[in-house]
Write an enzyme that holds these catalytic residues in place. Structure first.
Site, PDB file in Angstrom:
ATOM      1  N   CYS A 120       0.841  -1.198   0.000  1.00 26.20           N
ATOM      2  CA  CYS A 120       0.000   0.000   0.000  1.00 26.20           C
ATOM      3  C   CYS A 120       0.882   1.256   0.000  1.00 26.20           C
ATOM      4  CB  CYS A 120      -0.916  -0.033   1.225  1.00 26.20           C
ATOM      5  SG  CYS A 120      -2.118   1.307   1.273  1.00 26.20           S
ATOM      6  N   CYS A 121       1.931   1.267   0.853  1.00 26.75           N
ATOM      7  CA  CYS A 121       2.837   2.418   0.877  1.00 26.75           C
ATOM      8  C   CYS A 121       3.563   2.562  -0.455  1.00 26.75           C
ATOM      9  CB  CYS A 121       3.869   2.269   1.998  1.00 26.75           C
ATOM     10  SG  CYS A 121       3.290   2.776   3.626  1.00 26.75           S
ATOM     11  N   CYS A 203      -1.115   8.382   7.443  1.00 27.97           N
ATOM     12  CA  CYS A 203      -2.461   8.041   6.985  1.00 27.97           C
ATOM     13  C   CYS A 203      -3.323   7.601   8.174  1.00 27.97           C
ATOM     14  CB  CYS A 203      -2.394   6.909   5.973  1.00 27.97           C
ATOM     15  SG  CYS A 203      -1.524   7.328   4.463  1.00 27.97           S
ATOM     16  N   CYS A 206      -3.374   3.928   9.548  1.00 25.07           N
ATOM     17  CA  CYS A 206      -2.097   3.411  10.056  1.00 25.07           C
ATOM     18  C   CYS A 206      -1.508   4.267  11.157  1.00 25.07           C
ATOM     19  CB  CYS A 206      -1.094   3.293   8.915  1.00 25.07           C
ATOM     20  SG  CYS A 206      -1.650   2.202   7.607  1.00 25.07           S
ATOM     21  N   CYS A 229       7.485   4.118   6.226  1.00 26.46           N
ATOM     22  CA  CYS A 229       6.693   3.855   5.025  1.00 26.46           C
ATOM     23  C   CYS A 229       7.576   3.378   3.871  1.00 26.46           C
ATOM     24  CB  CYS A 229       5.921   5.091   4.597  1.00 26.46           C
ATOM     25  SG  CYS A 229       6.955   6.536   4.330  1.00 26.46           S
TER      26      CYS A 229
END
Ligand code: SF4
Length: 233
Positions: A120-121, A203, A206, A229
């Protein structure tokens, strides 16, 4: 409610406008040297607010890039609006990932940040930053040595193999206290989440309030064994 930027019995006092622990000198050198070939990738956390204020003194029309993952807290977007009002000549760019959240869910599964936060990062931060940095020689980051063991050896200028770039880190010698002294002294706008126990803000899915006051990043990716990240590895 814990507030992480207060401390008992001491009033904020930053030595002087000229004493920024080298940060202003580094920024002046960087903008003289790279001119428009440098960008600041800002998360709009508290270090970011300090850097924006310092950059505005050196290069009032500097380009500031925010990696807008579509997953930030509303309070972070509100902070960006406040900064835009306070520094209207800065060029603030919201850099988006290629995939919308729906497209990402279709291709990689729902709530990828839970199943595979590294992926995702990569999709929402690393690839967008790489695209930004392909157009410039250097970038600025608000890393401080005190932040974590992985940042203890950061220099003012760093060869960034990951992005084939030069990473300029003006705040390496600043402490958490220095950062807040500066913010108070100059009455800078900041993310209100800092007053609610979030020393480090990323985010929303997280980021939680810090679990350990001695580890300012302990609220990031809690439970995932992840502390970065990937932008600074
Ligand atoms: Fe995704 Fe979380 Fe990384 Fe944001 S911090 S890009 S939500 S894994």
């Amino acid at each position: 409610m814990l507030t992480y930027h207060t401390w008992d019995g001491e009033k904020p006092s930053f030595p002087s406008d000229n004493d920024t622990k080298g940060a202003l000198d580094v920024l002046r050198w960087a903008y003289d040297h790279y001119e428009d070939d440098i960008v600041y990738a800002c998360s709009f956390g508290i270090e970011g607010i300090v850097l924006i204020d310092l950059i505005a003194k050196v290069r009032p029309n500097a380009e500031i890039v925010f990696l807008d993952t579509d997953l930030h807290f509303p309070e972070t977007y509100e902070t960006i609006e406040k900064v835009k009002q306070q520094y209207p000549s800065l060029r603030i760019v919201m850099k988006k990932p290629h995939l919308t959240l729906d497209e990402q869910a279709e291709q990689f599964g729902a709530e990828l940040w839970k199943q595979n936060p590294n992926k995702c990062c990569e999709l929402r931060k690393i690839i967008p930053l790489r695209e930004v940095l392909t157009g410039v020689t250097a970038w600025i980051s608000g890393l401080r040595r005190e932040q974590s063991p992985t940042r203890q050896h950061v220099q003012y200028l760093n060869k960034d193999d990951k992005f084939q770039s030069i990473k300029v880190c003006p705040l390496i010698h600043w402490t958490w206290k220095d950062v807040w002294n500066y913010v108070y002294k100059h009455e800078l706008p900041y993310n209100v989440l800092h007053d609610r126990g979030y020393p480090s803000i990323g985010c929303e899915p997280c980021t939680s309030p810090a679990l350990d006051i001695n580890d300012l990043r302990s609220g990031r990716w809690a439970g995932h064994g992840k502390t970065e990240c990937g932008l600074h590895l």
